[in-house]
Scaffold this motif. Structure first.
Motif, PDB file in Angstrom:
ATOM      1  N   ASN A   1      30.407  35.584 102.461  1.00  0.00           N
ATOM      2  CA  ASN A   1      30.219  37.032 102.426  1.00  0.00           C
ATOM      3  C   ASN A   1      28.890  37.480 101.826  1.00  0.00           C
ATOM      4  OD1 ASN A   1      32.903  37.477 103.449  1.00  0.00           O
ATOM      5  ND2 ASN A   1      33.670  36.967 101.397  1.00  0.00           N
ATOM      6  N   GLY A   2      28.052  36.548 101.455  1.00  0.00           N
ATOM      7  CA  GLY A   2      26.782  36.907 100.841  1.00  0.00           C
ATOM      8  C   GLY A   2      26.302  35.813  99.910  1.00  0.00           C
ATOM      9  N   TYR A   3      25.923  36.203  98.689  1.00  0.00           N
ATOM     10  CA  TYR A   3      25.390  35.267  97.709  1.00  0.00           C
ATOM     11  C   TYR A   3      26.066  35.485  96.359  1.00  0.00           C
ATOM     12  CZ  TYR A   3      21.642  34.661 101.125  1.00  0.00           C
ATOM     13  OH  TYR A   3      20.937  34.415 102.266  1.00  0.00           O
TER      14      TYR A   3
ATOM     15  N   ALA B   1      18.516  43.616  98.144  1.00  0.00           N
ATOM     16  CA  ALA B   1      19.949  43.319  98.183  1.00  0.00           C
ATOM     17  C   ALA B   1      20.746  44.381  97.449  1.00  0.00           C
ATOM     18  CB  ALA B   1      20.215  41.946  97.565  1.00  0.00           C
TER      19      ALA B   1
ATOM     20  N   ASP C   1      28.091  43.963  96.139  1.00  0.00           N
ATOM     21  CA  ASP C   1      29.321  44.497  96.716  1.00  0.00           C
ATOM     22  C   ASP C   1      30.410  44.619  95.662  1.00  0.00           C
ATOM     23  OD1 ASP C   1      30.414  41.968  96.308  1.00  0.00           O
ATOM     24  OD2 ASP C   1      30.301  41.377  98.417  1.00  0.00           O
TER      25      ASP C   1
ATOM     26  N   GLN D   1      29.178  40.146  94.565  1.00  0.00           N
ATOM     27  CA  GLN D   1      28.240  39.302  95.292  1.00  0.00           C
ATOM     28  C   GLN D   1      27.069  40.131  95.815  1.00  0.00           C
ATOM     29  OE1 GLN D   1      29.698  35.562  97.226  1.00  0.00           O
ATOM     30  NE2 GLN D   1      31.311  36.934  97.928  1.00  0.00           N
TER      31      GLN D   1
ATOM     32  N   VAL E   1      24.459  41.156  98.763  1.00  0.00           N
ATOM     33  CA  VAL E   1      24.382  41.219 100.225  1.00  0.00           C
ATOM     34  C   VAL E   1      22.989  41.715 100.597  1.00  0.00           C
ATOM     35  CG1 VAL E   1      25.336  42.229 102.313  1.00  0.00           C
ATOM     36  CG2 VAL E   1      26.840  41.738 100.365  1.00  0.00           C
TER      37      VAL E   1
END
Length: 464
Positions: A107-109, A421, A424, A428, A430
């Motif tokens: 879902n991202g980082y 970025a 969220d 995380q 995004v």
């Protein structure tokens, strides 16, 4: 000084984390060799979180191939975007873009716990402190393409080992000062050292002779000496941070360990609990928690550690670090009362200490603050030269693998992409927009860094 000698100095300023598994040659003449080996075993094998000294997510990513993803936090995106250039800053990573690791998820980082602290707690606290609470810290995601020739070993720069380099650089740049100023600086450094001989002798006796001393007496003398030898504040901080990260068994620490990370929140909370004014403006030369308040501070930060055990640990660890990082390698200063208190004589046995003192003193000494930028730029050029020689693209803080990493701005053909970025609901990152930013191999003037003012770059927690 020729390249070979400079290479040796910078090689000695790095901690090679794979080296201790290789038996060293006998008869090296290092009086601390046995203690160094014993400390390596003690830290990595005899502490609750010691396995992270050799096996952690940071090392896995650095020794791998492909792409690295790093978080850089800024609160001056508009100013940076105006010119499209991001400059490195000095500090514990010498001259690099200060970052923390990121882990790719579906879902991202996911942020390393160091990065989450900087983004969500430290940077907002700084903005509030400087009267700009309306500004929001901005996370930037860097994707670094690791070239095939990149160094896969684990060589981290240890800023506590930079004393000899500071002394060497000053020897090249001292004529920026007048003859009277050079004399005054030398006399100031000698006086600071002479009036700190009691603590230096005590630390030497503990490290080299195993002398027994009460933790109360030791920490009290340390507290009294830090104003004269500011580098001791840095050593005290690193030893205490190391103790907390290695010995904590809290829930947060266990969760971090499951991700292969040391719990960086421990030393951050310790620092701001004892010195709340340091948010975003680290000055570890002033790190000297009152000996009488230390137990309460440790309990406040993490109730799972034993304050009595911590104090005994600090006596031994700080003494070792003083001997290993501040004395000229191979030297065991003795007969302190018979010492010649002259600069050149002291440099023979306490060269790294003098280098650290000079580096600190020059920030406020006479006209030299006008030249201080060039001192650190000179140091950064040497670091970049060494890193490029070793093909180190992403240097890291080698005092202990906390998670502090940087981007080498001078690496030839450095390949990277940058994204703006957002965070969220799950915490995380995004990516939202790719940015056209160029990393320039030139230090931003220290007056423009968040350490000193309120523009351009990210706070550097262990700036030397």
């Amino acid at each position: 000084m020729d390249f070979l000698d400079t290479y040796h100095l910078w090689a000695d300023a790095h901690a090679f984390f794979e080296a201790p598994i290789i038996p060293g040659p006998a008869g090296t003449g290092d009086p601390l060799a046995e203690q160094t080996s014993a400390w390596d075993t003690r830290l990595s094998q005899e502490t609750p979180n010691g396995s992270l000294m050799r096996s952690n997510a940071l090392f896995d990513s650095l020794s791998g191939s492909g792409k690295l993803h790093l978080l850089h936090v800024t609160h001056a995106l508009e100013e940076i975007s105006k010119d499209g250039i991001l400059y490195p800053s000095g500090g514990c990573l010498v001259g690099s873009i200060y970052c923390a690791p990121l882990t790719v998820t579906d879902n991202g980082y996911r942020m390393h716990n160091l990065g989450s602290y900087v983004l969500n707690k430290e940077a907002p606290a700084f903005l509030k402190k400087v009267g700009k609470p309306e500004r929001t810290p901005t996370p930037l995601i860097f994707e670094i393409s690791v070239p095939p020739q990149a160094y896969r070993g684990l060589a981290g720069v240890d800023y506590l080992r930079l004393g000899a380099i500071h002394l060497n650089i000053y020897s090249h740049l001292e004529y920026l000062l007048s003859k009277a100023e050079r004399h005054q600086l030398r006399e100031t450094i000698v006086s600071r050292t002479k009036n700190s001989a009691g603590f230096l002798a005590l630390a030497s006796a503990v490290a080299h002779q195993g002398a027994a001393v009460s933790s109360h007496s030791f920490l009290q003398l340390l507290d009294e000496t830090i104003p004269r030898l500011p580098i001791l504040g840095y050593i005290y901080f690193e030893a205490l941070a190391e103790y907390l990260m290695l010995h904590s068994t809290s829930g947060r620490t266990r969760r971090a360990a499951e991700h292969g990370e040391f719990n960086n929140w421990l030393y951050k909370e310790m620092l701001f609990a004892s010195f709340p004014h340091m948010a975003g403006k680290f000055d570890l030369a002033k790190f000297r928690p009152s000996p009488g308040d230390l137990d309460g501070l440790l309990t406040q930060v993490d109730a799972t550690v034993d304050p009595a055990h911590a104090r005994e640990y600090l006596v031994e660890r700080i003494s070792y670090l003083v001997a290993a990082r501040l004395f000229t390698p191979g030297q065991i200063p003795e007969a302190w009362h018979h010492r010649r208190w002259e600069f050149d004589s002291l440099a023979a046995q306490l060269g790294p200490l003098l280098g650290h003192l000079i580096h600190r003193e020059l920030r406020t000494f006479g006209r030299y603050p006008d030249f201080y930028f060039y001192f650190d730029q000179h140091k950064a050029l040497q670091a970049w030269n060494y890193w490029n020689h070793m093909d180190i693209v992403v240097p890291f803080n080698g005092t202990i693998p906390k998670g502090e990493v940087g981007i080498n701005p001078a690496y030839p053909d450095l390949e990277y992409r940058v994204w703006l970025a957002e965070q969220d609901a799950a915490g995380q990152l995004v990516p939202t927009e790719q940015l056209e930013l160029t990393i320039a191999p030139r230090l931003v003037d220290i007056k423009y860094t968040l350490m000193r003012n309120n523009q351009w770059t990210t706070p550097t927690p262990s700036a030397a």
